[in-house]
Enzyme design. Structure first.
Site, short mmCIF file in Angstrom:
data_model
loop_
_atom_site.label_atom_id
_atom_site.label_comp_id
_atom_site.label_asym_id
_atom_site.label_seq_id
_atom_site.Cartn_x
_atom_site.Cartn_y
_atom_site.Cartn_z
N ARG A 201 10.49 -0.62 -2.60
CA ARG A 201 9.02 -0.88 -2.28
C ARG A 201 8.43 0.17 -3.35
O ARG A 201 8.82 0.93 -3.65
CB ARG A 201 8.45 -0.34 -0.94
CG ARG A 201 9.11 -1.23 0.11
CD ARG A 201 8.15 -2.63 0.23
NE ARG A 201 8.51 -3.43 1.30
CZ ARG A 201 9.34 -4.34 1.32
NH1 ARG A 201 10.23 -4.81 0.20
NH2 ARG A 201 9.72 -5.13 2.52
N GLU B 148 0.34 -3.58 -5.27
CA GLU B 148 1.02 -4.92 -5.54
C GLU B 148 0.20 -5.88 -4.86
O GLU B 148 -0.08 -5.77 -3.68
CB GLU B 148 2.42 -4.82 -4.64
CG GLU B 148 3.46 -6.01 -4.90
CD GLU B 148 4.63 -5.76 -4.23
OE1 GLU B 148 4.90 -6.29 -3.49
OE2 GLU B 148 5.33 -4.75 -4.76
N HIS C 173 8.04 -9.50 -6.81
CA HIS C 173 8.63 -9.19 -5.50
C HIS C 173 9.38 -10.34 -5.17
O HIS C 173 9.13 -10.87 -3.98
CB HIS C 173 7.54 -9.02 -4.51
CG HIS C 173 8.08 -8.01 -3.36
ND1 HIS C 173 7.30 -6.98 -2.77
CD2 HIS C 173 9.23 -8.20 -2.62
CE1 HIS C 173 8.00 -6.63 -1.68
NE2 HIS C 173 9.29 -7.36 -1.61
N1 LIG Z 1 12.71 -6.64 -3.45
C1 LIG Z 1 12.83 -7.46 -2.37
O1 LIG Z 1 12.70 -8.47 -2.24
C2 LIG Z 1 13.43 -6.66 -0.97
C3 LIG Z 1 14.53 -7.46 -0.17
C4 LIG Z 1 15.09 -6.74 0.71
C5 LIG Z 1 14.80 -5.50 0.95
N2 LIG Z 1 14.31 -4.70 0.25
C6 LIG Z 1 14.08 -3.41 0.32
O2 LIG Z 1 15.19 -2.56 0.38
C7 LIG Z 1 15.11 -1.86 1.46
C8 LIG Z 1 16.52 -1.34 1.95
O3 LIG Z 1 17.18 -2.63 2.54
P1 LIG Z 1 18.69 -2.43 3.36
O4 LIG Z 1 18.54 -3.58 4.20
O5 LIG Z 1 19.64 -2.18 2.33
O6 LIG Z 1 18.43 -1.23 4.27
P2 LIG Z 1 19.40 -0.47 5.00
O7 LIG Z 1 20.62 -0.75 5.38
O8 LIG Z 1 18.77 0.41 6.48
O9 LIG Z 1 19.51 0.78 4.24
C9 LIG Z 1 18.75 1.93 3.77
C10 LIG Z 1 19.66 3.10 3.06
O10 LIG Z 1 18.47 4.23 2.68
C11 LIG Z 1 18.83 5.16 2.83
N3 LIG Z 1 17.80 6.19 2.99
C12 LIG Z 1 17.04 6.47 3.77
N4 LIG Z 1 16.01 7.42 3.80
C13 LIG Z 1 16.39 7.90 2.53
C14 LIG Z 1 15.97 8.87 1.66
N5 LIG Z 1 14.95 9.63 1.92
N6 LIG Z 1 16.65 9.15 0.31
C15 LIG Z 1 17.77 8.41 -0.02
N7 LIG Z 1 18.17 7.41 0.78
C16 LIG Z 1 17.61 7.04 1.85
C17 LIG Z 1 19.79 5.02 4.34
O11 LIG Z 1 20.37 6.26 4.33
P3 LIG Z 1 21.53 6.48 5.62
O12 LIG Z 1 22.62 5.38 5.83
O13 LIG Z 1 21.86 7.79 5.99
O14 LIG Z 1 20.51 6.34 6.93
C18 LIG Z 1 20.39 3.83 3.92
O15 LIG Z 1 21.74 3.92 3.30
C19 LIG Z 1 14.22 -2.37 2.57
O16 LIG Z 1 13.82 -1.37 3.25
C20 LIG Z 1 13.46 -2.97 1.95
O17 LIG Z 1 12.01 -2.11 1.63
C21 LIG Z 1 13.51 -5.17 -0.94
#
Ligand SMILES: NC(=O)c1ccc[n+]([C@@H]2O[C@H](COP(=O)([O-])OP(=O)(O)OC[C@H]3O[C@@H](n4cnc5c(N)ncnc54)[C@H](OP(=O)(O)O)[C@@H]3O)[C@@H](O)[C@H]2O)c1
Length: 318
Positions: A234, A262, A281
């Protein structure tokens, strides 16, 4: 964090009404006994009368303010199922009686594909060559490569792991950071040590109080000259002015699917800096993600119908 152990709120006996944002999602639920489906995208404060009956709500992919504000006028609402992995726009509006579920996993393939594609494009100077092609210039030059580099994944969750799987043939070294450390994954407190050693830093952490603005001037200063920042998470994770300053100095490069603000307004420096590659995005915006979303929403509705625990229930910070 997304949790698989919680069920939704108590379901009203008999059928339930589900509002979904598209015909595609409606089609996924059409033959489910006990589910009435309406395609509704609230675009003003005046809602159809059936809002009173909505028990299961799937907001649009990019929810505009009226689509999230509508939840306050759904007295029977029990489940809010986003079509996105991120839920920062929706969460503040979810009524206490309802559970919020995200679409973790649904967009892993599409978003990881964007990350790998954008990283390769930036390292191999594809944006430069596109500009040269449009000008009709055969501008031969050496470029960087992804091979031989160290890639740091900040946010080693569902998408971060999908990125690593896809990078397995690229002859790179991988470092991983999550909130808490575990085998092969460093805690976020290790970032100051890992940043100077990394050629590519990929952001895939959610929006939380800790991550908003985490990529500030100090974070960027620890990245070495010529390193690439890739943001598929994000825009608000990055302090845009600090990044623009580094890009204007020509010290770093960036590939961004998300920005703050954005959409980027006209005239914003990120539009024209030669070392900034911006897409609007689109990471998860593919037919493949739509298919995955269709099947995921159906399974979730089936669970709710059967009184089984829902998956991807958001509890705690995210
Ligand atoms: N560009 C796009 O179109 C698009 C599409 C999909 C998603 N996204 C974004 O991608 C993000 C991640 O998605 P996901 O499904 O992979 O989420 P996820 O499975 O919940 O994984 C998030 C990861 O971030 C880590 N994290 C949390 N706080 C952190 C911090 N302060 N510093 C470093 N790492 C941290 C978590 O650590 P732990 O494992 O220790 O909890 C986890 O490993 C979403 O929240 C969304 O905003 C963007």
């Amino acid at each position: 964090m997304a949790d698989d152990q919680h069920s939704g709120g108590a379901r009203v006996p008999g059928g339930f009404l589900c509002w979904v944002p598209t015909d595609l999602i409606a089609g996924a639920l059409a033959d489910l006994d006990g589910v009435r489906v309406e395609v509704q995208v609230p675009d003003s404060s005046s809602l159809p009368a059936s809002a009173d009956e909505v028990e299961f709500y799937v907001p649009p992919f990019f929810p505009a303010p009226p689509a999230v504000a509508a939840m306050a006028h759904m007295p029977k609402l029990r489940v809010v199922q986003t079509l996105t992995a991120g839920f920062d726009r929706v969460r503040p509006h979810v009524p206490v009686e309802a559970v919020l579920c995200n679409a973790r996993g649904v967009h892993d393939a599409s978003t990881a594909e964007w990350v790998v594609g954008a990283t390769v494009a930036a390292m191999r100077q594809f944006p430069f060559f596109v500009r040269e092609q449009l000008a009709g210039r055969w501008s031969y030059q050496f470029t960087g490569s992804l091979a031989g580099k160290t890639v740091l994944i900040v946010g080693y969750g569902s998408i971060g792991q999908a990125v690593e799987r896809r990078l397995s043939g690229f002859e790179v070294g991988i470092r991983r950071v999550a909130r808490s450390g575990r085998d092969g994954v460093s805690p976020v407190s290790e970032l100051p040590r890992l940043l100077p050693e990394s050629d590519v830093v990929i952001l895939l952490a959610p929006v939380t109080a800790e991550t908003i603005g985490m990529v500030d001037a100090a974070f960027l200063a620890r990245m070495h000259d010529g390193a690439l920042l890739v943001n598929a998470a994000r825009g608000v994770l990055v302090v845009t002015d600090a990044l623009v300053a580094e890009l204007q100095a020509g010290r770093l490069a960036a590939a961004m699917d998300v920005t703050d603000p954005e959409p980027l307004p006209a005239g914003h420096p990120l539009w024209t800096l030669p070392n900034a590659f911006v897409t609007p995005h689109v990471g998860a915006s593919t037919p493949y993600s739509e298919l995955m979303a269709r099947s995921f929403v159906r399974q979730q509705a089936e669970r709710y119908l059967a009184g089984e625990p829902l998956v991807n229930v958001i509890t705690g910070d995210y």
